[in-house]
Design a protein around this motif. Sequence first.
Motif, short mmCIF file in Angstrom:
data_model
loop_
_atom_site.label_atom_id
_atom_site.label_comp_id
_atom_site.label_asym_id
_atom_site.label_seq_id
_atom_site.Cartn_x
_atom_site.Cartn_y
_atom_site.Cartn_z
N VAL A 261 0.84 -1.20 0.00
CA VAL A 261 0.00 0.00 0.00
C VAL A 261 0.87 1.25 0.00
CG1 VAL A 261 -1.61 1.36 1.41
CG2 VAL A 261 -2.02 -1.06 1.03
N ARG A 262 1.93 1.28 0.84
CA ARG A 262 2.84 2.43 0.86
C ARG A 262 3.50 2.64 -0.49
NH1 ARG A 262 3.89 0.78 6.21
NH2 ARG A 262 5.65 -0.48 5.55
N ALA A 263 3.92 1.56 -1.14
CA ALA A 263 4.55 1.67 -2.45
C ALA A 263 3.56 2.20 -3.48
CB ALA A 263 5.10 0.31 -2.89
N LEU A 264 2.33 1.73 -3.43
CA LEU A 264 1.31 2.21 -4.36
C LEU A 264 0.99 3.68 -4.12
CD1 LEU A 264 -0.71 1.60 -6.60
CD2 LEU A 264 -2.30 0.80 -4.86
N GLU A 265 0.89 4.08 -2.86
CA GLU A 265 0.65 5.49 -2.54
C GLU A 265 1.79 6.37 -3.06
OE1 GLU A 265 -1.94 5.13 1.59
OE2 GLU A 265 0.24 5.32 1.69
N GLU A 266 3.02 5.92 -2.90
CA GLU A 266 4.18 6.68 -3.37
C GLU A 266 4.16 6.82 -4.89
OE1 GLU A 266 6.21 8.39 -1.65
OE2 GLU A 266 7.59 8.92 -3.24
N ARG A 267 3.87 5.73 -5.60
CA ARG A 267 3.80 5.79 -7.07
C ARG A 267 2.68 6.72 -7.52
NH1 ARG A 267 4.63 -0.02 -7.04
NH2 ARG A 267 2.41 -0.26 -7.43
#
Length: 119
Positions: free
Chosen positions: A19-25
């Motif tokens: 989820v954090r990686a998706l939010e960052e992207r």
Amino acid sequence: MGSMAEMSAERLADLERRVRALEERTRKALWSTNAMYLSKEDELTACYGDYVDKTVAARILGVTRATVYAMLADGRIAGACSGSRVDVRSIAAYLTRPGLPRAGGRRGPRLTGRAASGQ
């Protein structure tokens, strides 16, 4: 193989990382498409919020924390939250002010001893 609780904890941690990686992207994608339409003030407030601590202000300005304290004292930037934080809009105004000297620190290594005297 671990217990059911260990597997659940690992799965939860993995999902949180995703989820954090998706939010960052997503943030980067939105930032790159909208950045050309924003003013400096809008860019900084979108990225950092309305107020930042002095360490983050120093990073934005490219100076040391001591310089941020000096800039607050002489009014180049404005404090907020009873002086514990710095107003991001004042940083944007400072960065976009034409013709004013910038707080910028040294460029290159400090020369001492023989190197400073040219010997």
